[in-house]
Structure formats: C-alpha cells, structure tokens
Design a protein around this motif. Structure first.
Motif, PDB file in Angstrom:
ATOM      1  N   PHE A 453       0.832 -19.410 -10.189  1.00  0.00           N
ATOM      2  CA  PHE A 453       2.231 -19.102 -10.465  1.00  0.00           C
ATOM      3  C   PHE A 453       3.142 -19.410  -9.275  1.00  0.00           C
ATOM      4  CE2 PHE A 453       0.082 -16.331 -13.587  1.00  0.00           C
ATOM      5  CZ  PHE A 453       0.725 -16.775 -14.726  1.00  0.00           C
ATOM      6  N   LYS A 454       2.549 -19.588  -8.097  1.00  0.00           N
ATOM      7  CA  LYS A 454       3.366 -19.919  -6.925  1.00  0.00           C
ATOM      8  C   LYS A 454       3.735 -21.391  -6.904  1.00  0.00           C
ATOM      9  CE  LYS A 454       1.808 -16.157  -3.982  1.00  0.00           C
ATOM     10  NZ  LYS A 454       1.059 -15.770  -2.786  1.00  0.00           N
ATOM     11  N   LYS A 455       2.957 -22.200  -7.619  1.00  0.00           N
ATOM     12  CA  LYS A 455       3.259 -23.637  -7.689  1.00  0.00           C
ATOM     13  C   LYS A 455       4.082 -23.914  -8.946  1.00  0.00           C
ATOM     14  CE  LYS A 455      -0.629 -25.414  -5.003  1.00  0.00           C
ATOM     15  NZ  LYS A 455      -1.822 -26.285  -5.022  1.00  0.00           N
ATOM     16  N   SER A 456       5.361 -23.602  -8.868  1.00  0.00           N
ATOM     17  CA  SER A 456       6.239 -23.790 -10.031  1.00  0.00           C
ATOM     18  C   SER A 456       7.249 -24.897  -9.745  1.00  0.00           C
ATOM     19  CB  SER A 456       6.970 -22.489 -10.356  1.00  0.00           C
ATOM     20  OG  SER A 456       7.626 -21.999  -9.199  1.00  0.00           O
ATOM     21  N   ILE A 457       7.499 -25.737 -10.740  1.00  0.00           N
ATOM     22  CA  ILE A 457       8.502 -26.805 -10.609  1.00  0.00           C
ATOM     23  C   ILE A 457       9.804 -26.284 -11.208  1.00  0.00           C
ATOM     24  CG2 ILE A 457       9.128 -29.169 -11.235  1.00  0.00           C
ATOM     25  CD1 ILE A 457       6.756 -29.071  -9.338  1.00  0.00           C
ATOM     26  N   LEU A 458      10.692 -25.811 -10.334  1.00  0.00           N
ATOM     27  CA  LEU A 458      11.957 -25.229 -10.791  1.00  0.00           C
ATOM     28  C   LEU A 458      13.124 -26.206 -10.662  1.00  0.00           C
ATOM     29  CD1 LEU A 458      11.664 -21.755  -8.985  1.00  0.00           C
ATOM     30  CD2 LEU A 458      11.030 -22.283 -11.328  1.00  0.00           C
ATOM     31  N   HIS A 459      13.087 -27.062  -9.633  1.00  0.00           N
ATOM     32  CA  HIS A 459      14.253 -27.901  -9.310  1.00  0.00           C
ATOM     33  C   HIS A 459      13.884 -29.385  -9.339  1.00  0.00           C
ATOM     34  CE1 HIS A 459      15.780 -24.051  -7.961  1.00  0.00           C
ATOM     35  NE2 HIS A 459      14.722 -23.938  -7.173  1.00  0.00           N
ATOM     36  N   PHE A 460      14.744 -30.173  -9.965  1.00  0.00           N
ATOM     37  CA  PHE A 460      14.496 -31.618 -10.112  1.00  0.00           C
ATOM     38  C   PHE A 460      15.794 -32.294 -10.517  1.00  0.00           C
ATOM     39  CE2 PHE A 460      12.907 -28.945 -13.531  1.00  0.00           C
ATOM     40  CZ  PHE A 460      13.815 -29.234 -14.532  1.00  0.00           C
ATOM     41  N   SER A 461      15.783 -33.609 -10.506  1.00  0.00           N
ATOM     42  CA  SER A 461      16.975 -34.365 -10.910  1.00  0.00           C
ATOM     43  C   SER A 461      16.537 -35.699 -11.504  1.00  0.00           C
ATOM     44  CB  SER A 461      17.877 -34.589  -9.692  1.00  0.00           C
ATOM     45  OG  SER A 461      19.090 -35.202 -10.074  1.00  0.00           O
ATOM     46  N   TRP A 462      17.233 -36.131 -12.554  1.00  0.00           N
ATOM     47  CA  TRP A 462      16.933 -37.401 -13.232  1.00  0.00           C
ATOM     48  C   TRP A 462      17.990 -38.414 -12.812  1.00  0.00           C
ATOM     49  CZ3 TRP A 462      14.169 -37.083 -18.496  1.00  0.00           C
ATOM     50  CH2 TRP A 462      13.751 -38.357 -18.913  1.00  0.00           C
ATOM     51  N   HIS A 463      17.528 -39.580 -12.381  1.00  0.00           N
ATOM     52  CA  HIS A 463      18.428 -40.668 -11.980  1.00  0.00           C
ATOM     53  C   HIS A 463      19.394 -40.978 -13.125  1.00  0.00           C
ATOM     54  CE1 HIS A 463      19.787 -44.655 -10.732  1.00  0.00           C
ATOM     55  NE2 HIS A 463      19.165 -44.497  -9.571  1.00  0.00           N
ATOM     56  N   PRO A 464      20.705 -41.088 -12.855  1.00  0.00           N
ATOM     57  CA  PRO A 464      21.675 -41.245 -13.950  1.00  0.00           C
ATOM     58  C   PRO A 464      21.618 -42.573 -14.696  1.00  0.00           C
ATOM     59  CG  PRO A 464      22.761 -41.453 -11.828  1.00  0.00           C
ATOM     60  CD  PRO A 464      21.362 -41.035 -11.545  1.00  0.00           C
ATOM     61  N   LYS A 465      20.971 -43.592 -14.093  1.00  0.00           N
ATOM     62  CA  LYS A 465      21.011 -44.920 -14.719  1.00  0.00           C
ATOM     63  C   LYS A 465      19.644 -45.526 -15.007  1.00  0.00           C
ATOM     64  CE  LYS A 465      25.497 -45.985 -12.758  1.00  0.00           C
ATOM     65  NZ  LYS A 465      26.288 -46.808 -11.834  1.00  0.00           N
TER      66      LYS A 465
END
Length: 483
Positions: A453-465
């Motif tokens: 549970f400590k290895k959680s993917i909370l933050h990310f971003s998708w390239h706009p193009k």
C-alpha cells in the motif's frame, strides 16, 4: 485508434535507481506537462519544483532543466499550526515571450513563478588589468578604455513574480488556471476563490459551503477545475461523491444554481466504508470540454456535461480491494487521493493503483461527434441535448452490465484491450518489459495477497499531443511512451 497506439513501453527514469531508503522530502507530490508537452514540472514534499525539457535530439526523452525551492515550512502562531512545504499542485500558464510561467501551491500559499534564461556577464577588459600588469604605465585620455562586458554563461533562473496568500482558512487542495489566461481559482475544504493573476492581494469568494454551525458540516470540497474552453464555467467535487458544474454569470456565489452530477445509489447497498470510498479525490474535464471524469476510491465515472442524472460509463478500479476495505482502513490507505487524467485527444483515461501499477483505458469515449479541431460543436445544457445524450448512451452500451463493469463493448473500441495495466517499478530499467501488451497487463493484474500500500501511483500527467506519460512513483519519475 489501434492497439499499437497504446503499446506503452518504459522510456526513462529520473531519481535513484538503487534500492536506498527514500527521504520523505524527495517523494513526488505533483507532476504536470505544459500545453506543448515540451516541458514537464514536478513538485515534492520538500517544497522543491524540478523542471525537465524535451530533448529534441532523441526519441521521446527529457533532460533536467532546473530546480528551485518553491515553498518553505512555516508556522501559524495564531493557530499553533505547522504549515508544510509540500507542493500540492503545479499548473503551467501560457508563456510570455521567452519566459515560462507556472503556479505552485502548498496548503496555504500560491506562487506564480517566472522561469527564464539569464545571461551571466563578466568584465573582460578594463584599465585596471593593464595598469596592474604594467605598474609604470599611467592612464591617459588616449589609452583610457571603457570596461567591456562579455557573455560568460547562460543559466535558467526562477523568480517569484506574485505571491497569493492569506485567502484560505483551510488547506488548499487544488488550483486551476482559466482559459482566458487572466484568472485562476483555488479551492480549500469549504471555499473556492477566484483570483486575477495581476492582483495578488485580492480574491473573490465564488463558492462557500461553510455552514453557520460547524457541527452541521456534512461534506467538504475535494477538487475544483475550470472548463478548458468556456471561461465562465468551472466545476468542483465533494466528499459526498457529487460534482457540481457552475456558471460564474449566474450568481456571485456560483453553487446556488449549480448543475449537480450525482448517481443515485440505493441505501441498501451502503456499508461502513461507503461514505469514505464515495468521496471524489480528483475530477478532470476532457480537453475538448465535453466530458467529465471523476475518480473515487473504487471507481472512475465518465459524465457527459449535458447529462447529469447518470454517468455514461463506470469503470471499477482494483476489484481485489473490495473485500479488503477493512485492511485499507486500518493502514489509512483508504484515504489515498488518486488522480485521473484524460489523453490529449479526449478519448482515453488513466489512473493509478497500488504495487506501483497504473491503468490506461483506451477509447472509453466516442469522439467521432467532434469537428476537425476536436472541439464539440455545441456546449448546450438544454433538455433537448440531455435527451440526445441519454439515447446515445443507450446505443453505446449494449447490455448495461458490461458497461458498468468497465468492460468496453468491442464494437466501440475496435477490439482493443479494455484495460492496460503497467508497472512503474525498478524492474523497468533492468529488463525492458517483454511480452505483448495483453500479457504484460495480465501479469501486472495478478496481485494475490501481497499488496504494497506504500507503493501507490497517485500523481501523473499525460502528454497533451502524444501518447507519452509521466508517472510519479515515490521519489522516481518514470516516462512511458507508445511512440
């Protein structure tokens, strides 16, 4: 889009590749591509912002650009409260000339940063240097020289252009720039404020859900975002699982006439954890402005802005946790705030989970009704359009059960995978992941009883193009690409 367009593979990683003890301050808490995708910003618990720039010489690769301290820890003596330096969100603004602008916020203070290239100049020639070498030589009008400056080096500098403070009693959970590039909103637990970028000492309260008696408090604001095209619309979500779409032209306090997006759930199906798991942790407009995606602990819901009585699609997230909610409650994982992100073409979604896994849902939205620019032809909230949306929803999901379970009808997505599950882990750069996309997804889905549970993917971003994504996994930043 064909399945090949979503064949994401590990591209690069920033951070410590060795298995060392992670310092709390190094944990990444925000990530954001700018509107071109050429720049990427991350913020961490230590209050630092790190910027990366696209390396044009190499295929989908980024290089370190600069790092600066955005926020410092403070102490509120009136409330005897320590204010963390942790960066809660970063948002890029449109650049001015050659300078880049971004907003960053911690729990109390928002800052507007100017990132620019600065030339360092040194004095290369003057009279003193000549007389120092030849002490007998005297300076006369004939050999008098003006000091000469020459370029020594170029550095990337960051300076705070504006500081927006003292407007929030509670912790700021989100900031969102407007499409007019003149204003932005900031939201805390009970209020949303509207700011003009040029007026740091003045803000307007546009949503206030604080009850006269705080004992009657039943919900808090969890997230807020401006519409990407129409500058008068914004939305916010609550811990009760509702999304409200507001029009700033209607009223000074916009929530009085808001359009409420809420799905009726039979009270019989409620349990001890329902109130916690139904709290929305993140909401996003699709880039074309037609759809809303909301993420709570166990589901992702996709709404049509013209149809607020039920979502057009519900995707169930980490099914294996439904029977283990008491475990997640005991270790506080049930309060994790997972984000949600649309692809640049508004057709696909991604969100995170545990064991450093994240999920991509290709082609969950039908964008065939859009014009060449990808913008929906109308933004109409009339009843006529609502009924149209309802009919099209019936056409889309042949057999509602399949749609509710997140099993996309193959007719809609051309037989693609319904869910792509990838892992942002150290193994990614030890051996480039092998096997087909379906085989890799199947492997990553098999958690068993061993959930970290400590290895959680909370933050990310998708390239706009393009189909490139940046994933924050504790203190590492992973780039995955399908190019």
């Amino acid at each position: 889009m064909s399945q090949d367009n979503y064949n994401f593979k590990f591209s690069q990683c920033f951070g410590d590749k060795a298995d060392i003890v992670v310092t709390e301050a190094d944990i990444i808490t925000a990530s954001e591509f700018d509107h071109t995708g050429n720049y990427l910003a991350t913020g961490d618990k230590g209050g630092r912002v790190v910027l990366f720039e696209r390396n044009n010489n190499k295929h989908c690769e980024y290089k370190f650009l600069t790092e600066f301290q955005s926020h410092d820890a403070e102490f509120d003596y009136l409330k005897s409260l320590e204010i963390e330096e942790k960066i809660n969100q970063i948002k890029w603004l449109k650049p001015i000339q050659k300078s880049h602008l971004l907003l960053s916020t911690n729990d109390k203070t928002i800052k507007l940063w100017k990132i620019y290239e600065k030339n360092i100049k040194l004095v290369s020639e003057n009279n003193l240097s000549e007389t120092h070498n030849n002490k007998d030589k005297k300076i006369s009008l004939q050999n008098l020289k003006l000091p000469q400056l020459s370029n020594h080096d170029k550095i990337i500098a960051a300076s705070p252009k504006r500081i927006y403070s003292n407007a929030h009693t509670y912790h700021i959970n989100s900031i969102s720039p407007n499409s007019d590039q003149e204003t932005f909103i900031s939201a805390d637990d009970l209020r949303i404020n509207l700011w003009n970028l040029d007026l740091p000492d003045q803000s307007f309260n546009i949503v206030d859900i604080k009850p006269a008696n705080m004992e009657e408090l039943t919900e808090v604001i969890t997230c807020a975002e401006f519409h990407p095209i129409h500058c008068n619309y914004f939305m916010y979500s609550s811990s009760k699982g509702t999304v409200k779409l507001c029009d700033m032209r209607e009223n000074s306090l916009c929530d009085n006439k808001a359009k409420v997006f809420e799905e009726y759930v039979n009270p019989i199906n409620h349990n001890f954890f329902t109130e916690i798991t139904s709290s929305i942790s993140d909401i996003k407009f699709s880039p074309n402005g037609r759809y809303i995606a909301s993420r709570d602990y166990l589901t992702v819901k996709i709404w049509d802005v013209n149809m607020n009585n039920k979502p057009i699609k519900t995707i169930n997230i980490h099914e294996q946790l439904k029977e283990r909610l008491s475990d997640t409650y005991e270790n506080d994982a049930i309060f994790d705030k997972f984000e949600i992100e649309f692809s640049g073409d508004s057709s696909s979604l991604m969100t995170g989970s545990y064991n450093n896994t994240f999920m991509i849902y290709p082609n969950v939205v039908n964008t065939s009704e859009f014009d060449n620019n990808g913008i929906f032809k109308t933004f109409d909230t009339s009843k006529k359009n609502q009924s149209t949306g309802r009919n099209s929803n019936k056409r889309k999901s042949k057999g509602t059960n399949e749609s509710e379970e997140g099993q996309e009808n193959p007719e809609n997505n051309g037989g693609n995978l319904d869910e792509i599950v990838l892992q942002a882990d150290k193994s990614a750069f030890r051996n480039k992941q092998y096997g087909s996309l379906a085989q890799r997804s199947a492997r990553n889905k098999e958690w068993g009883d061993d959930i970290d549970f400590k290895k959680s993917i909370l933050h990310f971003s998708w390239h706009p193009k393009e189909n490139s994504i940046a994933i924050a996994a504790t203190n590492n930043l992973f780039i995955f690409s399908a190019l």
